[in-house]
Structure formats: C-alpha cells, structure tokens
Write an enzyme that holds these catalytic residues in place. Structure first.
Site, short mmCIF file in Angstrom:
data_model
loop_
_atom_site.label_atom_id
_atom_site.label_comp_id
_atom_site.label_asym_id
_atom_site.label_seq_id
_atom_site.Cartn_x
_atom_site.Cartn_y
_atom_site.Cartn_z
CE LYS A 3 -4.38 -1.00 -0.27
NZ LYS A 3 -4.57 -2.13 -0.44
CE LYS A 62 -4.71 -9.09 -3.70
NZ LYS A 62 -5.49 -9.00 -2.51
CE LYS A 83 -13.58 -5.43 -3.13
NZ LYS A 83 -13.35 -5.64 -1.77
P1 TYM Z 1 -10.76 -7.68 0.85
O1 TYM Z 1 -11.93 -6.96 0.89
O2 TYM Z 1 -9.72 -7.47 0.01
O3 TYM Z 1 -11.54 -9.19 0.40
C1 TYM Z 1 -12.50 -9.78 1.09
C2 TYM Z 1 -12.23 -11.41 0.92
O4 TYM Z 1 -12.15 -11.74 -0.53
C3 TYM Z 1 -10.68 -12.49 -0.41
N1 TYM Z 1 -10.27 -12.24 -1.84
C4 TYM Z 1 -9.60 -13.23 -2.61
N2 TYM Z 1 -9.66 -14.44 -2.29
C5 TYM Z 1 -9.11 -15.15 -3.65
N3 TYM Z 1 -8.52 -14.55 -4.65
C6 TYM Z 1 -8.37 -13.39 -4.70
N4 TYM Z 1 -8.02 -12.75 -5.74
C7 TYM Z 1 -9.11 -12.64 -3.69
N5 TYM Z 1 -9.37 -11.00 -3.66
C8 TYM Z 1 -10.00 -10.96 -2.29
C9 TYM Z 1 -9.89 -12.13 0.65
O5 TYM Z 1 -9.06 -12.90 1.03
C10 TYM Z 1 -10.95 -11.89 1.66
O6 TYM Z 1 -11.30 -12.74 2.36
N6 TYM Z 1 -8.50 -7.22 5.12
C11 TYM Z 1 -9.69 -7.93 4.48
C12 TYM Z 1 -10.84 -7.55 5.22
C13 TYM Z 1 -11.07 -7.75 6.62
C14 TYM Z 1 -11.23 -9.06 7.21
C15 TYM Z 1 -11.10 -8.65 8.54
C16 TYM Z 1 -11.38 -10.27 6.69
C17 TYM Z 1 -11.03 -6.72 7.54
N7 TYM Z 1 -11.23 -7.26 8.62
C18 TYM Z 1 -11.57 -9.98 9.60
C19 TYM Z 1 -11.47 -11.38 7.63
C20 TYM Z 1 -11.54 -11.01 9.17
C21 TYM Z 1 -9.66 -7.29 3.00
O7 TYM Z 1 -9.22 -6.45 2.85
O8 TYM Z 1 -10.40 -8.22 2.25
#
Ligand code: TYM
Length: 329
Positions: free
Chosen positions: A111, A194, A197
């Site tokens: 980031k 990966k 968004k």
């Molecule tokens: P975020 O918003 O980037 O993504 C949400 C969930 O989607 C999964 N994900 C993926 N899995 C496989 N391949 C991909 N290309 C891919 N892109 C996204 C992420 O692994 C996630 O499970 N930090 C987290 C949000 C968060 C969170 C938490 C998750 C905040 N607090 C507590 C679990 C528990 C995040 O940015 O996910």
C-alpha cells in the site's frame, strides 16, 4: 458451536476473487457455525473515499452479500462501524503492536508503494484493527483467501501476546479456513497476480454479459504451446484456474487436453470461460438490483446484525478491560 468471523472492505463491487476466496465458504459455514460476516467500512477509510462513495459502497456490498445467499436469520451480518467497541479494542491492542512488525507486513509495504502520498497511520495499524475484528467475537475460524494469510498470522501473534502478557488463556487462536483445505487465490485477467478491485483485472458479480465477454476475450495469454505437454505459462494457467471454479470438470479437461496436444485455440477457451462465468453470475446479478431497491429490508438486516454483533463485541470488550485493569473502585 465454533465461531466464524470474516469481513470484506466496501471499496467496490464484489469480484470472483471475493466470491471464490471467501463468500462461497460463508454460504456453507452459515449452516454449520456461529457466523459473523461484516462489511469493513473502517478499514476502507485508509483510501479516503468520499462520503457518498463510502455510503453507496456499503449498501452495494450488503446487497451483494445477500444476493449471494448469505442469510441474516442464520448468521450475523453487520457493518463494522455499527460496533464501535472494535475501535476501542483496537486502541487497547495497539499498545502491544510494534512499529517494526507493522512496517514489515507485505500489505503495508504494498500500500505504501501504491499510494505514496497517503501512507497514513490507519494503514500501519490495519492488522491490529483486523485482529480485533476477529478476536472481538473470539473466533475459531476465519474464511479468507490466500492474500489474507499474513494478516491472520498477525492476529494469532497479537492474541498469543495478550494471553501471555496477562497470564490468561482468554483469546482462542483463530485459524484461516477454506473447505478445500488450501486457501484460494483467484487470478486476474492481466496475466499475473491476484484478482483485485483496484487492479483493473477483475470480473465482478454485477458485470453484464456483453462487457464481461469483452473483458474475458481481452485476457492476456501467450503465443501457444509449441510441443506436446509443454509447461503452462502463468497467464494461461490463470485462465485454467478461473475455469476450475466456474466450469464443469469435463470442460476444463477438454481444454487441458487440447493444450497438451498443442491444438488449443485460446479464443475458444476464452469464449467458453466467458459463457460459464455468465451462467454463474447471472442469477446473482439479477438479485442484486432488487435487494438494493428494498431499503426497508436492508435496514432490517442491518438492525438485526448490529444488535447481535454489539452484544458479542461488548461482552469481550468488558472482559479485556477488566483483564487489563480498567475497572471500577
Ligand atoms: P478484501 O476486501 O480485500 O477481500 C475480501 C475477501 O475476499 C478475499 N479475496 C480473494 N480471495 C482469493 N483470490 C483473490 N483474488 C481475492 N481477492 C480477495 C480476501 O481474502 C477476503 O477474504 N483485510 C480484509 C478485510 C477484513 C477481514 C477482517 C477479513 C477486515 N477485517 C477480519 C477477515 C476477518 C480485506 O481487505 O479483504
């Protein structure tokens, strides 16, 4: 019954990575565990969304969660900022999180590289807040994609440190979870890395068939195999990986065989992949708009979730304040 927690940042529409990395597990887990699924709006503030964008994105992700089949009667679906106890807990836990370890996380380094003019303290503290999201419900399992593995390691580290420091066995040590055992990484269409968004390589649940076909047809490939059974390059492997999650095993095998015998036409593979994604996302896409228009229902879901999530979170916060020594005379 074991407890499950997982969250998604509301920074845009859900893509196939979110679905196959996380939401697909939620759908099964909600029948088997005590689940908390939340929209991580505090976390999304690190990128400074406008107030309208933030608000609309929270609503969009909630509608998408519900359209995917998350059931507010079975699991607690809530908005993170509806549970401010998590912010107090993050303050308390941040006293035992060290600058060096926070600076070394790959997500912070990524980031800081991506947004050099906005390396804010929220980014640095991200793993602490995320740990609190999980620990505040004393979770056993956290269904996430592979990209969140390091954040889960940090969560375990903070939980162990707290237990050790206060000579308690208070926090359970949560494990990342996927029904298929290995955590999933869904690739994007740009040949490497990966699906994300902000990377411009994503396929979204809301994508309409026509633009979706166009996107898939323009996915990066290579010049094709030159001899039988030659190794598969990353961009082509990525298309096979996408096929693995949306197509039938027979379809995948058909194209793998064509590749092995050097008869593959990437155009045909992409066409098939696009049609299989359309078959997968059409029923979800059709539901999203209906749910989004139903503000009464959305409010009901949010209110139900807030109440249940607050109850669980406030209990934990009371306990840890007491353990730390914040108590009445
Ligand atoms: P975020 O918003 O980037 O993504 C949400 C969930 O989607 C999964 N994900 C993926 N899995 C496989 N391949 C991909 N290309 C891919 N892109 C996204 C992420 O692994 C996630 O499970 N930090 C987290 C949000 C968060 C969170 C938490 C998750 C905040 N607090 C507590 C679990 C528990 C995040 O940015 O996910």
């Amino acid at each position: 019954m074991q407890t499950v927690v997982s969250g998604i940042r509301p920074t845009g529409n859900l893509h196939l990575g979110n679905y196959f990395g996380a939401v697909k597990n939620f759908l099964r887990m909600q029948n088997e565990y005590n689940c908390y699924f939340f929209i991580a709006d505090y976390h999304s503030l690190t990128t400074h969304p406008t107030p309208e964008n933030l608000h609309n994105n929270v609503k969009q992700v909630l509608a998408e969660y519900l359209a995917c089949g998350l059931d507010p009667e079975k699991s607690t679906i809530y908005i993170q900022s509806d549970v401010p106890a998590v912010a107090e807990m993050a303050l308390l836990m941040s006293m035992n999180a060290y600058l060096g370890e926070l600076e070394r996380t790959t997500s912070f380094k990524d980031k800081a590289r991506q947004q050099p003019d906005n390396v804010n303290a929220g980014l640095l503290n991200y793993p602490v807040l995320m740990a609190c999201d999980i620990l505040i419900h004393r979770a056993d399992k956290v269904p996430v994609g592979k990209d969140q593995e390091q954040n889960l390691e940090m969560t375990r580290k903070f939980a162990n440190r707290f237990n050790h420091m206060y000579k308690q066995d208070y926090f359970k040590i949560p494990q990342s979870f996927n029904y298929g055992e290995a955590l999933v990484k869904i690739p994007g269409l740009d040949g490497s890395g990966k699906m994300g968004k902000s990377e411009g390589n994503g396929i979204f649940l809301v994508d309409e068939p026509k633009p979706l076909r166009k996107k898939v047809m323009s996915a990066v490939t290579d010049s094709g195999p030159t001899e039988p059974n030659s190794p598969v390059s990353e961009p082509v492997q990525n298309l096979f990986t996408l096929m693995e999650v949306v197509s039938t095993p027979d379809t995948l095998q058909f194209f793998k065989d064509k590749y092995a015998s050097c008869e593959i036409r990437y155009g045909d593979l992409k066409k098939q992949l696009a049609e299989d994604i359309i078959l997968f996302n059409t029923p979800i896409r059709e539901k999203i708009e209906d749910i989004k228009a139903n503000t009464v229902y959305l409010n009901k879901v949010v209110n139900m979730g807030r109440e249940k999530a607050q109850e669980s979170a406030e209990k934990t916060l009371r306990d840890i304040r007491e353990i730390i020594g914040i108590k009445h005379f």
